[in-house]
Write a protein that holds these residues in place. Sequence first.
Motif, PDB file in Angstrom:
ATOM      1  N   ALA A 162       0.748  -1.244  -0.014  1.00  0.00           N
ATOM      2  CA  ALA A 162      -0.088   0.083  -0.145  1.00  0.00           C
ATOM      3  C   ALA A 162       0.731   1.253  -0.041  1.00  0.00           C
ATOM      4  N   PHE A 163       1.979   1.126   0.796  1.00  0.00           N
ATOM      5  CA  PHE A 163       3.106   2.229   0.804  1.00  0.00           C
ATOM      6  C   PHE A 163       3.341   2.637  -0.653  1.00  0.00           C
ATOM      7  N   TYR A 164       3.973   1.760  -1.304  1.00  0.00           N
ATOM      8  CA  TYR A 164       4.510   1.783  -2.555  1.00  0.00           C
ATOM      9  C   TYR A 164       3.525   2.144  -3.498  1.00  0.00           C
ATOM     10  N   HIS A 165       2.211   1.833  -3.340  1.00  0.00           N
ATOM     11  CA  HIS A 165       1.116   2.013  -4.451  1.00  0.00           C
ATOM     12  C   HIS A 165       0.724   3.549  -4.107  1.00  0.00           C
ATOM     13  N   GLY A 166       1.033   3.967  -2.787  1.00  0.00           N
ATOM     14  CA  GLY A 166       0.653   5.488  -2.527  1.00  0.00           C
ATOM     15  C   GLY A 166      -0.848   5.356  -1.875  1.00  0.00           C
ATOM     16  N   SER A 167      -1.182   4.266  -1.297  1.00  0.00           N
ATOM     17  CA  SER A 167      -2.479   4.090  -0.898  1.00  0.00           C
ATOM     18  C   SER A 167      -2.180   4.183   0.828  1.00  0.00           C
ATOM     19  N   TYR A 168      -1.743   5.422   1.102  1.00  0.00           N
ATOM     20  CA  TYR A 168      -1.273   5.716   2.833  1.00  0.00           C
ATOM     21  C   TYR A 168      -2.378   5.240   3.633  1.00  0.00           C
ATOM     22  N   ASP A 169      -3.479   5.297   3.562  1.00  0.00           N
ATOM     23  CA  ASP A 169      -4.351   5.032   4.551  1.00  0.00           C
ATOM     24  C   ASP A 169      -4.526   3.586   4.718  1.00  0.00           C
ATOM     25  N   LYS A 170      -4.391   2.776   3.651  1.00  0.00           N
ATOM     26  CA  LYS A 170      -4.457   1.457   3.746  1.00  0.00           C
ATOM     27  C   LYS A 170      -3.298   0.848   4.145  1.00  0.00           C
ATOM     28  N   CYS A 171      -2.062   1.732   4.094  1.00  0.00           N
ATOM     29  CA  CYS A 171      -0.654   1.310   4.527  1.00  0.00           C
ATOM     30  C   CYS A 171      -0.914   1.525   6.181  1.00  0.00           C
ATOM     31  N   ASN A 172      -1.455   2.547   6.615  1.00  0.00           N
ATOM     32  CA  ASN A 172      -1.620   3.027   8.149  1.00  0.00           C
ATOM     33  C   ASN A 172      -2.431   1.713   8.814  1.00  0.00           C
ATOM     34  N   LYS A 173      -3.407   1.575   8.097  1.00  0.00           N
ATOM     35  CA  LYS A 173      -4.623   0.421   8.595  1.00  0.00           C
ATOM     36  C   LYS A 173      -3.672  -0.709   8.764  1.00  0.00           C
ATOM     37  N   ALA A 174      -2.907  -1.250   7.961  1.00  0.00           N
ATOM     38  CA  ALA A 174      -2.499  -2.485   7.964  1.00  0.00           C
ATOM     39  C   ALA A 174      -1.420  -2.624   8.889  1.00  0.00           C
ATOM     40  N   ILE A 175      -0.490  -1.452   9.208  1.00  0.00           N
ATOM     41  CA  ILE A 175       0.279  -1.431  10.209  1.00  0.00           C
ATOM     42  C   ILE A 175      -0.335  -1.412  11.446  1.00  0.00           C
ATOM     43  N   LEU A 176      -1.692  -0.960  11.665  1.00  0.00           N
ATOM     44  CA  LEU A 176      -2.166  -0.981  12.961  1.00  0.00           C
ATOM     45  C   LEU A 176      -2.846  -2.428  13.180  1.00  0.00           C
ATOM     46  N   ASP A 177      -3.097  -3.010  11.968  1.00  0.00           N
ATOM     47  CA  ASP A 177      -3.788  -4.530  12.098  1.00  0.00           C
ATOM     48  C   ASP A 177      -2.720  -5.300  12.412  1.00  0.00           C
ATOM     49  N   ALA A 178      -1.389  -5.107  12.162  1.00  0.00           N
ATOM     50  CA  ALA A 178      -0.445  -6.000  12.599  1.00  0.00           C
ATOM     51  C   ALA A 178      -0.150  -6.103  13.914  1.00  0.00           C
ATOM     52  N   LYS A 179      -0.992  -5.373  14.780  1.00  0.00           N
ATOM     53  CA  LYS A 179      -1.020  -5.444  16.224  1.00  0.00           C
ATOM     54  C   LYS A 179       0.331  -5.324  17.021  1.00  0.00           C
ATOM     55  N   GLY A 180       1.115  -4.436  16.452  1.00  0.00           N
ATOM     56  CA  GLY A 180       2.385  -4.068  17.196  1.00  0.00           C
ATOM     57  C   GLY A 180       3.438  -5.009  16.444  1.00  0.00           C
ATOM     58  N   LEU A 181       3.119  -6.083  15.547  1.00  0.00           N
ATOM     59  CA  LEU A 181       4.143  -6.796  15.063  1.00  0.00           C
ATOM     60  C   LEU A 181       4.666  -6.119  13.664  1.00  0.00           C
ATOM     61  N   PHE A 182       4.672  -5.110  13.420  1.00  0.00           N
ATOM     62  CA  PHE A 182       5.169  -4.315  12.222  1.00  0.00           C
ATOM     63  C   PHE A 182       6.503  -4.488  11.998  1.00  0.00           C
ATOM     64  N   SER A 183       7.018  -5.098  10.764  1.00  0.00           N
ATOM     65  CA  SER A 183       8.538  -5.217  10.649  1.00  0.00           C
ATOM     66  C   SER A 183       8.854  -5.381   9.071  1.00  0.00           C
ATOM     67  N   THR A 184       9.487  -4.463   8.611  1.00  0.00           N
ATOM     68  CA  THR A 184       9.839  -4.629   7.100  1.00  0.00           C
ATOM     69  C   THR A 184      10.695  -5.664   6.729  1.00  0.00           C
ATOM     70  N   SER A 185      11.245  -6.007   7.892  1.00  0.00           N
ATOM     71  CA  SER A 185      12.273  -7.374   7.589  1.00  0.00           C
ATOM     72  C   SER A 185      11.643  -8.813   7.352  1.00  0.00           C
ATOM     73  N   TRP A 186      10.217  -8.849   7.784  1.00  0.00           N
ATOM     74  CA  TRP A 186       9.737 -10.157   7.586  1.00  0.00           C
ATOM     75  C   TRP A 186       8.936 -10.328   6.320  1.00  0.00           C
ATOM     76  N   VAL A 187       8.699  -9.010   5.536  1.00  0.00           N
ATOM     77  CA  VAL A 187       7.843  -9.082   4.267  1.00  0.00           C
ATOM     78  C   VAL A 187       8.444  -9.919   3.203  1.00  0.00           C
ATOM     79  N   ASN A 188       7.771 -10.759   2.502  1.00  0.00           N
ATOM     80  CA  ASN A 188       8.124 -11.220   0.998  1.00  0.00           C
ATOM     81  C   ASN A 188       8.124 -10.284  -0.105  1.00  0.00           C
ATOM     82  N   ILE A 189       7.389  -9.406   0.013  1.00  0.00           N
ATOM     83  CA  ILE A 189       7.095  -8.407  -1.366  1.00  0.00           C
ATOM     84  C   ILE A 189       7.912  -7.139  -0.888  1.00  0.00           C
TER      85      ILE A 189
END
Length: 189
Positions: A162-189
């Motif tokens: 969502a960040f790379y797409h420019g959908s910042y609201d979706k990006c923020n929601k996804a970060i919140l939905d990660a329930k404190g487990l947001f980490s860029t080192s985990w992602v596949n894409i």
Amino acid sequence: SYASDVKEENWKLFQENIDIAQKLALEAYQLQKESKEVCNLLISIAMANSKGDKIRLWFERAIAIDIYNKNAFSSYMWANFPRWGGSPEGMVSLGREFLLINQPPNHAAWNYLSMVAYLKGEIKDVYQYPGLMQDIEWAVEQLIASKSVHSYLFNNELALAAFYHGSYDKCNKAILDAKGLFSTSWVNI
């Protein structure tokens, strides 16, 4: 070393060895038609063959044997890279085809996200392809619905896409939905 550095006589030797490998692998296939490993090998051989005309055939045979055959999906994705004669549009189409293959949704979703990860390395603005973001959202929803121990971590995938797409609201929601487990080192894409 790069392919452009290979001398003509070595290309000829390579093709001769590919022809031998293909002959032997086809003989193995005749003996073991239910071997996904032989089909996977034949995908790679078809890719290396200058004609490359049987890649799809061997992919279809491999997944007919085992619909969860990750090596077949990975090899087929690799064979469809732009650098091997494929196209970005073809890769996106292939990813969407993965979503439609008769697999449980979480396997289809994982194969789709893998395709996006591969394509991201090839194409700068991959997230701008029409419909790609919606497909990523669907894939992440399927992975979260699987309720695995780490299912919330798939929100990391969605946040970055969502960040790379420019959908910042979706990006923020996804970060919140990660329930404190947001980490860029985990992602596949």
